[in-house]
Scaffold this motif. Structure first.
Motif, PDB file in Angstrom:
ATOM      1  N   TYR A   1       0.847  -1.187   0.000  1.00  0.00           N
ATOM      2  CA  TYR A   1       0.000   0.000   0.000  1.00  0.00           C
ATOM      3  C   TYR A   1       0.884   1.239   0.000  1.00  0.00           C
ATOM      4  O   TYR A   1       1.735   1.398   0.872  1.00  0.00           O
ATOM      5  N   ASP A   2       0.674   2.115  -0.968  1.00  0.00           N
ATOM      6  CA  ASP A   2       1.399   3.379  -1.027  1.00  0.00           C
ATOM      7  C   ASP A   2       0.528   4.551  -0.593  1.00  0.00           C
ATOM      8  O   ASP A   2       1.043   5.555  -0.110  1.00  0.00           O
ATOM      9  N   THR A   3      -0.776   4.427  -0.798  1.00  0.00           N
ATOM     10  CA  THR A   3      -1.707   5.501  -0.446  1.00  0.00           C
ATOM     11  C   THR A   3      -2.916   4.924   0.269  1.00  0.00           C
ATOM     12  O   THR A   3      -3.553   3.992  -0.223  1.00  0.00           O
ATOM     13  N   ILE A   4      -3.198   5.493   1.422  1.00  0.00           N
ATOM     14  CA  ILE A   4      -4.305   5.027   2.261  1.00  0.00           C
ATOM     15  C   ILE A   4      -5.277   6.173   2.449  1.00  0.00           C
ATOM     16  O   ILE A   4      -4.887   7.253   2.889  1.00  0.00           O
TER      17      ILE A   4
ATOM     18  N   TYR B   1     -12.998   9.983  -4.917  1.00  0.00           N
ATOM     19  CA  TYR B   1     -11.687  10.447  -4.468  1.00  0.00           C
ATOM     20  C   TYR B   1     -10.667   9.307  -4.574  1.00  0.00           C
ATOM     21  O   TYR B   1      -9.541   9.520  -5.034  1.00  0.00           O
ATOM     22  N   ALA B   2     -11.049   8.129  -4.151  1.00  0.00           N
ATOM     23  CA  ALA B   2     -10.143   6.981  -4.224  1.00  0.00           C
ATOM     24  C   ALA B   2      -9.697   6.726  -5.660  1.00  0.00           C
ATOM     25  O   ALA B   2      -8.510   6.496  -5.922  1.00  0.00           O
ATOM     26  N   ALA B   3     -10.626   6.790  -6.591  1.00  0.00           N
ATOM     27  CA  ALA B   3     -10.296   6.549  -7.997  1.00  0.00           C
ATOM     28  C   ALA B   3      -9.421   7.661  -8.567  1.00  0.00           C
ATOM     29  O   ALA B   3      -8.448   7.393  -9.282  1.00  0.00           O
ATOM     30  N   GLU B   4      -9.734   8.892  -8.242  1.00  0.00           N
ATOM     31  CA  GLU B   4      -9.003  10.047  -8.787  1.00  0.00           C
ATOM     32  C   GLU B   4      -7.589  10.178  -8.232  1.00  0.00           C
ATOM     33  O   GLU B   4      -6.739  10.810  -8.849  1.00  0.00           O
ATOM     34  N   ASN B   5      -7.332   9.602  -7.061  1.00  0.00           N
ATOM     35  CA  ASN B   5      -6.045   9.797  -6.394  1.00  0.00           C
ATOM     36  C   ASN B   5      -5.229   8.518  -6.242  1.00  0.00           C
ATOM     37  O   ASN B   5      -4.317   8.465  -5.422  1.00  0.00           O
ATOM     38  N   ALA B   6      -5.552   7.519  -7.033  1.00  0.00           N
ATOM     39  CA  ALA B   6      -4.805   6.256  -7.037  1.00  0.00           C
ATOM     40  C   ALA B   6      -4.640   5.688  -5.628  1.00  0.00           C
ATOM     41  O   ALA B   6      -3.561   5.240  -5.236  1.00  0.00           O
ATOM     42  N   ILE B   7      -5.723   5.691  -4.877  1.00  0.00           N
ATOM     43  CA  ILE B   7      -5.720   5.157  -3.518  1.00  0.00           C
ATOM     44  C   ILE B   7      -5.614   3.637  -3.590  1.00  0.00           C
ATOM     45  O   ILE B   7      -6.268   2.995  -4.412  1.00  0.00           O
ATOM     46  N   ASP B   8      -4.805   3.058  -2.707  1.00  0.00           N
ATOM     47  CA  ASP B   8      -4.615   1.606  -2.686  1.00  0.00           C
ATOM     48  C   ASP B   8      -5.575   0.898  -1.742  1.00  0.00           C
ATOM     49  O   ASP B   8      -5.933  -0.257  -1.980  1.00  0.00           O
ATOM     50  N   VAL B   9      -5.956   1.561  -0.649  1.00  0.00           N
ATOM     51  CA  VAL B   9      -6.874   0.966   0.317  1.00  0.00           C
ATOM     52  C   VAL B   9      -7.591   2.091   1.059  1.00  0.00           C
ATOM     53  O   VAL B   9      -7.018   3.151   1.304  1.00  0.00           O
TER      54      VAL B   9
END
Length: 149
Positions: free
Chosen positions: A2-5, A97-105
């Motif tokens: 995970y890089d972005t939470i 937001y998760a989709a737009e910001n490449a969120i991992d979890v």
């Protein structure tokens, strides 16, 4: 892994318990945290005039404070954090937001309602995010009366 939470917050006490897990995950994986609060437009869209404006401003201030609390906790743990406040329907904005910001979890809380209680309510933000997100959603049981769920 995970890089972005993403840690959505409504400013409730339950966010602290959820944040414990997010901070642990971020520390373990060297990830950044994104703190997001959503001004629920349904709470003021039918109001008129000053009442609408005042309600919207109050909700925006509440969201700003909620995001600041998450950011402060992450920064204290040495974790990089992005802050965001959006307006709309919370579950929809969280998924977007998760989709737009490449969120991992996404790390969120739930009250763990029984089937009977789920039928009696409109539905939880957490459940809608779980059903619609394209990324994993780590759900923390936060108990009753402590925020989204």
């Amino acid at each position: 892994m995970y890089d972005t939470i993403l840690v959505p917050t409504d400013g409730s006490d339950g966010t602290a318990k959820t944040l414990d897990h997010a901070v642990e995950m971020a520390s373990r994986y060297g990830a950044d945290i994104h703190a997001l609060a959503v001004v629920d437009e349904r709470q003021f869209e039918s109001l008129k005039g000053d009442s609408k404006y005042e309600t919207q401003m109050t909700l925006e201030e509440t969201c700003e404070r909620a995001v600041a609390r998450v950011a402060e906790r992450a920064e204290e743990a040495g974790i990089a954090v992005e802050r965001a406040v959006r307006q709309g329907v919370p579950s929809q904005r969280i998924v977007e937001y998760a989709a737009e910001n490449a969120i991992d979890v996404i790390v969120m809380g739930t009250h763990g309602r029984s089937d009977h209680e789920r039928i009696a309510t409109v539905g939880s933000v957490t459940q809608r995010v779980v059903e619609n997100a394209d990324v994993p959603v780590f759900v923390v049981h936060i108990g009753r009366d402590t925020g989204w769920g």
